[in-house]
Scaffold this motif. Structure first.
Motif: not given
Ligand code: BGC
Length: 659
Positions: A569-572, A581-594, A596-597, A626-633
């Motif tokens: 049910q989470l957001k794509e 190496g530049v920025v991790t997803a929790d920083v880019k999206l915010g800890w409380y946002e990530v 929900k995704t 195939a499902y999880y690989e593209p969703r992994t940061s």
């Protein structure tokens, strides 16, 4: 006559990591990468004479201490950390009053080479001091793999365009601190004694560390130069003053013995005796034993990658640090997340050990793999205490462990005005299954029944008991594990993490089968264990029932295993171009946002599929990858290896190589 430098670099560059020049920005990384590691201690490759950007440190496996005050601004309470031990290879070099340091002289050239085949760090450099004198220098350092308490250092000095007065001081410096000026050590002796080993003690945990040094300075004609010992509070050293002649060379051979109260009742006497023995053996002999020990390890560890020299070097780099991460002789310490190379993660032991660093050791050096499992056996009390404190039964290993086996994850992090609870220590329970999984792997690979009967079985049975107490039966009649963190730490307090549930079920099943095997093959041992753990048939039957009834997250309609209840049910989020190496997803999206995704920090279901590979059909493996690989940061570097392995097994070699 002993050569001034009784060492020759391996010629094949695929065994060498070489760095030219000096880049202050990258120096700390180089220090970690080129660390001299032998499983007992790790010494960062910091410049011997010091530099403002340097972070010299030696770490001794298992020597932890909790400081008097929180050691970092984000901590509310102090936590145990791996102690920076006395610096054993510190040098001071002065020519006619000018200190030979990179920050006081002009660096004409420098090359540092980690010889991974021989486990040694060779440094060659030339300096022009402010008066125009040019000095050529070579140094060698190693931490013996043959005698893990032995450390070696060579220095060769050649004045190129002058003759003059040279001062050399070689020290064991116990006036060291951890990051943020954190104090862990105090000298044991009231009065400094230049003729005795340096002995220091950790302030809270009470470990004694003793270092005894022996050194000899010679010229290229074989003549010995007399030195004199000196000492100050927390420091011992030797000093040589000599007149050096242009074009001639002078060599220092120094052997240091290191022992702690973890090794025996009298570490000072141990260090003294070993230092004398090392001197008798001589630098060339100690080096030869060391090289032979590395050769023995490489004989079972080396992996050949024909056709790609760089990849070959990288694989050997990984192997070098794995060989140096643990010792078969030490059952009371384990591998920290940064092994013995730096202070990050404070030396704490995570699941990284059993699931990532341990498998190659199992297949290349089972004795080391066994010792690491023994650490978990000896820390069962901590795991039982943790389970009991949370209202569970059996053994729940801590998410982060140090020397005692208690949970050492900080409870809170301070961030500005916020007090953020750290939930990993409370919820990341899969580590209990990971440890038991490694025990089963070990027994399967080695057939070491004695280990199983005496130690391994107890771990597996007590972990199974934990999981059986951890589950809840839902209104749907199935068993659930609620409120956990799986390998993907971006989603906390989730229910029915597939990784957690399926590994728990696996351990419960295997524990049940193990009980039957023991009863059959070692009835006396079984009777003893069953009595000690108060295990009866009803409990074993329940393990089977729980294993069969635990939800798996698997949907036969899609062939997909849902990572945890509600994940679908989470957001794509499109991760194309994401670069941790530049920025991790929790920083880019915010800890409380990530949270929900669907963004996953690191391999999670992918890990489950690899660990229990035989339990899944080829179609299920492929569909889930195939499902999880593209969703992994891949925001944890732990993610890459399992993706590489998975892709390779699926025959997707280009992707495997990229990972
Ligand atoms: C990872 C964990 C790992 C820990 C120590 C975290 O960032 O998510 O899986 O155990 O680092 O390496």
């Amino acid at each position: 006559m002993t050569p001034l430098l009784p060492f020759a670099l391996t010629e094949d560059p695929r065994w060498l990591l070489a760095f030219d020049g000096f880049d202050p920005e990258r120096e700390r990384q180089l220090e970690a990468v080129c660390s001299l590691v032998n499983g007992y201690q790790g010494t960062r490759a910091a410049l011997e004479e010091g530099h403002p950007v340097s972070r010299p440190a030696t770490f001794v496996a298992g020597v932890f201490n909790t400081p008097a005050r929180p050691q970092a601004p984000e901590l509310e309470e102090p936590i145990p950390e791996l102690v920076v031990a006395p610096a054993w290879s510190a040098l001071r070099l002065v020519v006619e009053g000018a200190e030979l340091r990179l920050d006081r002289c002009e660096l004409l050239e420098m090359r540092r080479v980690l010889d991974m085949r021989q486990g040694a760090l060779l440094r060659t450099w030339r300096l022009r001091d402010p008066a125009g004198r040019v000095t050529a220098l070579t140094s060698l350092r190693f931490a013996s793999l043959a005698e893990r308490h032995a450390l070696g250092q060579v220095l060769v000095v050649t004045p190129e365009n002058y003759s003059g007065e040279l001062l050399i001081e070689a020290m064991v410096d116990g006036r060291v601190r951890n990051e943020n000026d954190t104090l862990h050590l105090a000298p044991v002796r009231d009065e400094p004694d230049p003729r005795a080993p340096l002995v220091v003690r950790t302030l809270q945990s009470g470990y004694t560390l003793a270092l005894a040094a022996r050194a000899q300075l010679m010229d290229d004609g074989g003549a010995t130069v007399q030195g004199e010992p000196f000492a100050a509070a927390g420091l011992i050293g030797s000093r040589w003053r000599l007149r050096v002649e242009q074009g001639r060379s002078y060599g220092l051979h120094r052997l240091v013995a290191l022992a702690t109260s973890r090794d025996g009742a009298d570490p000072e006497a141990m260090a003294e005796a070993l230092a004398d023995e090392l001197m008798r053996r001589g630098m060339a002999g100690v080096l030869a034993d060391h090289a032979a020990a590395w050769a023995e390890r490489w004989a079972t560890t080396d992996a050949l990658i024909p056709g790609d020299d760089e990849l070959q070097r990288q694989v050997r780099f990984a192997c070098y640090h794995l060989i140096g991460a643990a010792s078969p002789d030490d059952e009371r310490s384990s591998i920290g997340a940064r092994a013995l190379t730096g202070e990050r993660y404070r030396g704490h032991v995570f699941w990284d050990t059993e699931i990532f660093a341990w498998p190659p050791l199992l297949y290349t050096h089972p004795a080391t793999a066994r010792a690491l499992l023994m650490y978990r056996y000896h820390t069962l009390a901590g795991a039982r205490a943790k389970a009991a404190a949370s209202g569970y039964r059996g053994a729940m290993y801590p998410w982060e462990a140090a020397d005692t086996g208690e949970e050492v994850t900080p409870a809170f992090m301070l961030s500005g005005d916020e007090r953020v609870p750290v939930l990993t220590g409370i919820e990341e329970h899969h580590i209990a299954a990971d440890v038991a999984y490694a025990v089963l792997q070990y027994v399967r690979a080695t057939g070491d029944a004695q280990f199983l009967h005496d130690y391994g079985a107890e771990i597996v049975l007590d972990v199974a008991r934990f999981w059986a107490s951890r589950v809840e039966r839902g209104a749907d009649g199935a068993f659930h594990i609620r409120g956990v963190i799986g390998p993907d730490e971006y989603h906390e307090t989730v229910d029915d993490s597939a990784y957690t549930n399926q590994l728990a079920a696996h351990i419960l099943r295997r524990a049940r089968a193990l009980a039957d095997e023991l009863r059959r093959d070692a009835p006396a041992r079984w009777a003893d264990l069953a009595a000690r753990l108060s295990l009866d048939e009803a409990e074993l039957a329940r393990w089977e029932e729980v294993a069969a009834g635990l939800v798996t997250g698997y949907d036969p309609a899609t062939d997909i295993i849902e990572q945890f209840a509600g994940y679908h049910q989470l957001k794509e989020v499109d991760l194309t171009g994401h670069d941790p190496g530049v920025v991790t997803a929790d920083v880019k999206l915010g800890w409380y946002e990530v949270r929900k995704t669907k963004v996953i920090k690191q391999a999670d279901v992918v890990m489950l599929l690899i660990l229990l590979w035989e339990q899944f059909s080829p179609a299920t493996r492929a569909a889930n990858f195939a499902y999880y690989e593209p969703r992994t940061s891949h925001d944890s570097s732990l993610s890459y290896s399992f993706h590489a392995l998975f892709a390779a097994r699926l025959g997707q070699l280009e992707m495997a190589e990229r990972y």
